[in-house]
Motif scaffolding. Sequence first.
Motif, PDB file in Angstrom:
ATOM      1  N   ILE A 254       0.846  -1.201   0.000  1.00 25.02           N
ATOM      2  CA  ILE A 254       0.000   0.000   0.000  1.00 25.02           C
ATOM      3  C   ILE A 254       0.883   1.254   0.000  1.00 25.02           C
ATOM      4  CG2 ILE A 254      -1.648   1.337   1.379  1.00 25.02           C
ATOM      5  CD1 ILE A 254      -2.823  -1.425   2.247  1.00 25.02           C
ATOM      6  N   LEU A 255       1.923   1.231   0.826  1.00 25.51           N
ATOM      7  CA  LEU A 255       2.866   2.363   0.861  1.00 25.51           C
ATOM      8  C   LEU A 255       3.496   2.574  -0.513  1.00 25.51           C
ATOM      9  CD1 LEU A 255       4.694   1.943   4.300  1.00 25.51           C
ATOM     10  CD2 LEU A 255       3.013   3.677   3.641  1.00 25.51           C
ATOM     11  N   GLY A 256       3.850   1.458  -1.164  1.00 25.23           N
ATOM     12  CA  GLY A 256       4.463   1.526  -2.503  1.00 25.23           C
ATOM     13  C   GLY A 256       3.517   2.177  -3.491  1.00 25.23           C
ATOM     14  N   LEU A 257       2.238   1.800  -3.405  1.00 22.65           N
ATOM     15  CA  LEU A 257       1.231   2.356  -4.319  1.00 22.65           C
ATOM     16  C   LEU A 257       1.128   3.870  -4.123  1.00 22.65           C
ATOM     17  CD1 LEU A 257      -1.855  -0.023  -4.489  1.00 22.65           C
ATOM     18  CD2 LEU A 257      -0.378   0.766  -6.333  1.00 22.65           C
ATOM     19  N   PHE A 264       4.027   9.948  -9.721  1.00 20.48           N
ATOM     20  CA  PHE A 264       3.289  10.169 -10.963  1.00 20.48           C
ATOM     21  C   PHE A 264       2.766  11.606 -11.010  1.00 20.48           C
ATOM     22  CE2 PHE A 264      -0.809  10.076 -13.261  1.00 20.48           C
ATOM     23  CZ  PHE A 264      -0.314   9.722 -14.527  1.00 20.48           C
ATOM     24  N   ILE A 265       2.156  12.060  -9.922  1.00 23.73           N
ATOM     25  CA  ILE A 265       1.629  13.421  -9.823  1.00 23.73           C
ATOM     26  C   ILE A 265       2.756  14.428 -10.025  1.00 23.73           C
ATOM     27  CG2 ILE A 265       0.571  15.129  -8.242  1.00 23.73           C
ATOM     28  CD1 ILE A 265      -1.503  13.135  -8.693  1.00 23.73           C
ATOM     29  N   LEU A 266       3.911  14.133  -9.410  1.00 21.88           N
ATOM     30  CA  LEU A 266       5.042  15.065  -9.494  1.00 21.88           C
ATOM     31  C   LEU A 266       5.704  15.033 -10.871  1.00 21.88           C
ATOM     32  CD1 LEU A 266       6.674  14.534  -5.979  1.00 21.88           C
ATOM     33  CD2 LEU A 266       5.206  16.404  -6.704  1.00 21.88           C
ATOM     34  N   GLY A 267       5.279  14.079 -11.716  1.00 16.02           N
ATOM     35  CA  GLY A 267       5.773  14.039 -13.089  1.00 16.02           C
ATOM     36  C   GLY A 267       7.110  13.360 -13.274  1.00 16.02           C
ATOM     37  N   ASN A 268       7.593  12.656 -12.251  1.00 16.58           N
ATOM     38  CA  ASN A 268       8.854  11.928 -12.427  1.00 16.58           C
ATOM     39  C   ASN A 268       8.604  10.645 -13.214  1.00 16.58           C
ATOM     40  OD1 ASN A 268      10.148  13.819 -10.877  1.00 16.58           O
ATOM     41  ND2 ASN A 268       9.866  12.668  -8.973  1.00 16.58           N
TER      42      ASN A 268
END
Length: 323
Positions: A254-257, A264-268
């Motif tokens: 869950i932490l990994g998700l 993903f949000i940060l665009g990396n």
Amino acid sequence: MHYYPPPCLWIVIPCYNEESVLPLTAPLFLSEIESLASSGIISSDSRICLVDDGSTDCTWRIISGLVESSSQFVGVALSRNYGHQNALLCGLMEAKSNCDIAISIDCDGQDDIHAIRKMIALFEEGSEIVYGVRSARTTDTWFKRMSAEMFYRAMNKLGANVIFNHADYRLLSKKALNELSKFDERNLFLRGLIPLIGLPSSTVDYERTERIAGKSHYPLKKMLHLAADGITSLSTKPIHFISIVGILFGCIGILGLIWTFVTFILGNSVTGWTSTLSAIFMLGGLQLLSLGIIGEYVGKLYLESKKRPRYIVKERKGELGNE
Ligand code: UDP
Ligand code: MG
């Protein structure tokens, strides 16, 4: 204080392919039992019960010869090889209705027979169970000593309470034998079962010496089997442990998700094939291991549910003491 009248002792000895050692050790057991009887510590109808665990060599012929040579010997032949624990149980159950006390010992001369005297003394002081504990293992190889120590520690950690450095050299009173006969399980691990009887007990230290002849039937593979059997037949801690590990890995997942989502949000951009793959492998391995452990328990249940006999006696020889 002496138990009055002197108790009838049965020495129970499982033998499997022991043609090279039995002719050497049997006279030692006989002279010990004769000297105990002549000093009035045990009754003269005491017996040495040799259980042939389906040997493929001359062991049964040797046992038959011993029974013919002295009425103190009793021979029991099993229909095939059932393993040390089952052969031992067979001998104890044979002894149960004929003796006041039974002492189980290996036939290879590794357990010091002089401890028998001390065991009987403790029985007379009120112990129903007396454990023989090895004080020195100097004659065992380093590897055998280490693996045996690890075995006891692992067993205790995993919830099977066994007496440290105690094998199957012990005294059981008639009462303890009667209680033991109520344990109806097929996966036998006597070292773990006997402490569960819970009657007054004590220990006797003795030095374990080298095998007089022949070789051990307990190589590493069999030792590991015995350890696994002991743990799974006495404790459900491993299954509990699996649940804990499962929950732990679930949380990490869950932490990994959350972490993936954040990156993903940060665009990396997502890199790291290998780490993903190794995680899959690791989890896969863990799952297989967990299934394996659960499978072990299911397997045990399966065998228990069949209620097959734990041993089958093919032949008996010799006179029982009190008939
Ligand atoms: N034994 C048996 N059935 C077996 C293996 C062993 O009855 O399938 C007996 C063996 O004859 C001996 C005792 O169990 O009297 C202990 O075996 P061993 O000395 O080989 O084990 P170790 O002392 O090396 O642990
Ligand atoms: Mg031995």
